[in-house]
Design an enzyme around this catalytic site. Sequence first.
Site, short mmCIF file in Angstrom:
data_model
loop_
_atom_site.label_atom_id
_atom_site.label_comp_id
_atom_site.label_asym_id
_atom_site.label_seq_id
_atom_site.Cartn_x
_atom_site.Cartn_y
_atom_site.Cartn_z
CG MET A 76 -1.76 -1.10 1.47
SD MET A 76 -3.15 -0.99 0.36
CE MET A 76 -3.94 -2.54 0.73
CB ALA A 127 4.97 -4.47 1.29
CG ASN A 164 -2.73 -6.76 17.13
OD1 ASN A 164 -3.85 -7.27 17.26
ND2 ASN A 164 -2.54 -5.65 16.44
CG LEU A 183 1.04 -9.37 24.94
CD1 LEU A 183 1.55 -10.12 26.16
CD2 LEU A 183 -0.46 -9.16 25.04
N GLY A 184 2.72 -5.34 22.46
CA GLY A 184 3.35 -4.02 22.50
C GLY A 184 4.56 -4.01 23.43
CG ASP A 230 5.80 6.16 14.53
OD1 ASP A 230 4.75 5.53 14.83
OD2 ASP A 230 5.99 6.62 13.39
N GLY A 243 4.38 -4.31 14.76
CA GLY A 243 3.89 -5.68 14.59
C GLY A 243 4.47 -6.32 13.32
CG ASP A 244 3.22 -5.09 9.58
OD1 ASP A 244 2.51 -6.06 9.94
OD2 ASP A 244 2.75 -4.07 9.05
N GLY A 278 8.10 6.42 11.59
CA GLY A 278 7.72 5.82 10.31
C GLY A 278 7.55 4.32 10.41
#
Length: 271
Positions: free
Chosen positions: A29, A60, A148, A185-186, A212, A217-218, A255
Amino acid sequence: MAASGEPGRQWQEKVAAAAAAVVVVGSCMTDLVSLTSRLPKPGETIHGHKFFIGFGGKGANQCVQAARLGAKTSMVCKVGKDSFGNDYIENLKQNDISTEFTYQTKDAATGTASIIVSNEVKTLFNPAPAIADLDPQFYTLSDVLCCNESEAEILTGLEVSSPSDAGKATLVLMERGCQVVIITLGAEGCVMLSQKEPVPKHIPTENVKAVDTTGAGDSFVGALAFYLAYYPNLSLEEMLKRSNFIAAVSVQAIGTQSSYPYKKDLPLDLF
Ligand SMILES: Nc1ncnc2c1ncn2[C@@H]1O[C@H](COP(=O)(O)OP(=O)(O)OP(=O)(O)O)[C@@H](O)[C@H]1O
Ligand SMILES: *[C@@H]1O[C@H](CO)[C@@H](O)[C@H](O)[C@H]1NC(C)=O
Ligand SMILES: *[C@@H]1O[C@H](CO)[C@@H](O)[C@H](O)[C@H]1NC(C)=O
């Protein structure tokens, strides 16, 4: 996941020839980000103070993180036949990702769940965005399911807001047929459960100053795909400690893909 029949076989043969160890089926995206002081009302035009274009899409992102750690990767997706699509393909190439199966279409791109396949050996399924009535075959066919907290809530109907809640959710997901379940879990790291070790285990992470967390997660899933493909002998717990570490690096910069570390920027003992 390769489709059956002739196209599927050709696809597998081509991938094998290219020897990609991490193949990601998922979305690419283009993020168009406008920074404004407030949201415009319908039909209203307001001034923004900054605009930028970013490369995103969960599939991606995961592929880029795996590639930057040194994985030989291939991205299976469709982008538009337009300048954004051309730029995206260029971005993949810049990250050393094979674009042999990155197609361009005049139809709109669709963001769907992403599936990571590494040479027919292991499948890592990231049910994002999650749906409550996910086809039960996804649980039995994936080697590793990684989601997550909110995705775990949608899939199980349980509240997930602590490592102990997550442990309960992993048990429910395992009963549906998963081999390995991981819930991120962050700042709390993640919780794992496997058929081999059927007691939920919390893997805490570094205490860092997050600037940020977008795309953390990715970064985590991409790192995990890298370890599954290149360090299959590591224990799952060790892979998750290292993936936690890499994702913690990504939250310390702004980012999504721009915050993902390269192998050269990471401690040697991660490799
Ligand atoms: N504040 C943080 N400090 C350290 N590590 C973090 C932090 N936030 C996230 N991480 C790392 O990133 C992993 C994934 O984070 P999280 O569970 O928030 O995923 P996510 O919700 O899918 O992320 P996002 O939607 O923001 O991309 C965590 O398991 C952890 O390793
Ligand atoms: C989990 O991921 C989804 C995308 O599937 C995202 O919308 C949601 O905000 C994430 N949840 C948390 C707790 O970060
Ligand atoms: C992984 O373990 C297997 C079996 O224990 C062993 O044969 C193989 O050499 C190991 N591979 C690596 C890369 O260490």
